[in-house]
Design an enzyme around this catalytic site. Structure first.
Site, short mmCIF file in Angstrom:
data_model
loop_
_atom_site.label_atom_id
_atom_site.label_comp_id
_atom_site.label_asym_id
_atom_site.label_seq_id
_atom_site.Cartn_x
_atom_site.Cartn_y
_atom_site.Cartn_z
CG ASP A 224 -2.01 -0.92 1.14
OD1 ASP A 224 -2.55 -1.50 0.03
OD2 ASP A 224 -2.40 -1.43 2.29
CG ASP B 45 -6.57 -1.30 -1.44
OD1 ASP B 45 -6.69 -2.56 -1.84
OD2 ASP B 45 -5.60 -0.80 -0.80
#
Length: 175
Positions: A125, A141
């Site tokens: 991330d 995401d």
């Protein structure tokens, strides 16, 4: 091959190519982040608002379900299989293009994060909204979140119930 079969075949190919391109974009951004951000605390894009920050996440948002790698991989496989099954059933025509786009983005996001979990045991991330302290996330995401929102809006406000009949599986088909 009839014209309708030809259109359906073309739609499936375009959907597959679109998933591959979105997964490639996800994996390329994660590779760039590993190469350029792994040893840097953060890179500010908009002071006090938006940063790039490397994070190895073995859970979901906010680290929930940390260490549930197998569960996430199984879920991604099941979700992707269902999306392929139902994508093939979506009627041909411009009216259903938004639903096809949502299915493609949802599948790409699930597959992109599944690849990370399979190869690394975690998801990379890197996008952080500091202004609202939102969990750090990635391109996959974004695909999952926006497509899920789009699907809900389409089902609630755009399509009529009879236009969603392709979701139903008749008893004859289930056998």
């Amino acid at each position: 091959m009839s014209n309708m079969d030809n259109l359906r075949h073309k739609s499936m190919i375009m959907g597959a190519i679109s998933v591959i391109l979105l997964v490639a974009a996800d994996q390329i951004t994660k590779w760039l982040v590993r190469v350029f951000l792994k040893r840097v605390e953060s890179v500010t894009l908009i002071k006090g608002v938006l940063e790039l920050r490397y994070l190895e996440n073995s859970g979901a948002a906010w680290g929930m379900m940390n260490g549930s790698r197998v569960l996430f991989i199984i879920a991604a496989i099941v979700i992707s299989a269902l999306l392929i099954f139902y994508y093939a059933r979506i009627p041909i025509g411009k009216r259903y293009r938004p639903m096809k786009i949502a299915f493609v983005a949802l599948a790409a996001g699930a597959i992109g994060n599944m690849i990370d979990r399979l190869l690394n045991g975690y998801v990379v991330d890197f996008i952080y909204f500091r202004a609202i302290n939102f969990p750090i996330f990635n391109f996959a995401d974004i695909c999952v979140s926006l497509s899920a929102i789009l699907l809900v809006l389409l089902i609630l406000f755009y399509y009529k119930e009879d236009e969603l009949a392709f979701f139903r599986i008749s008893k004859k088909e289930a056998k």
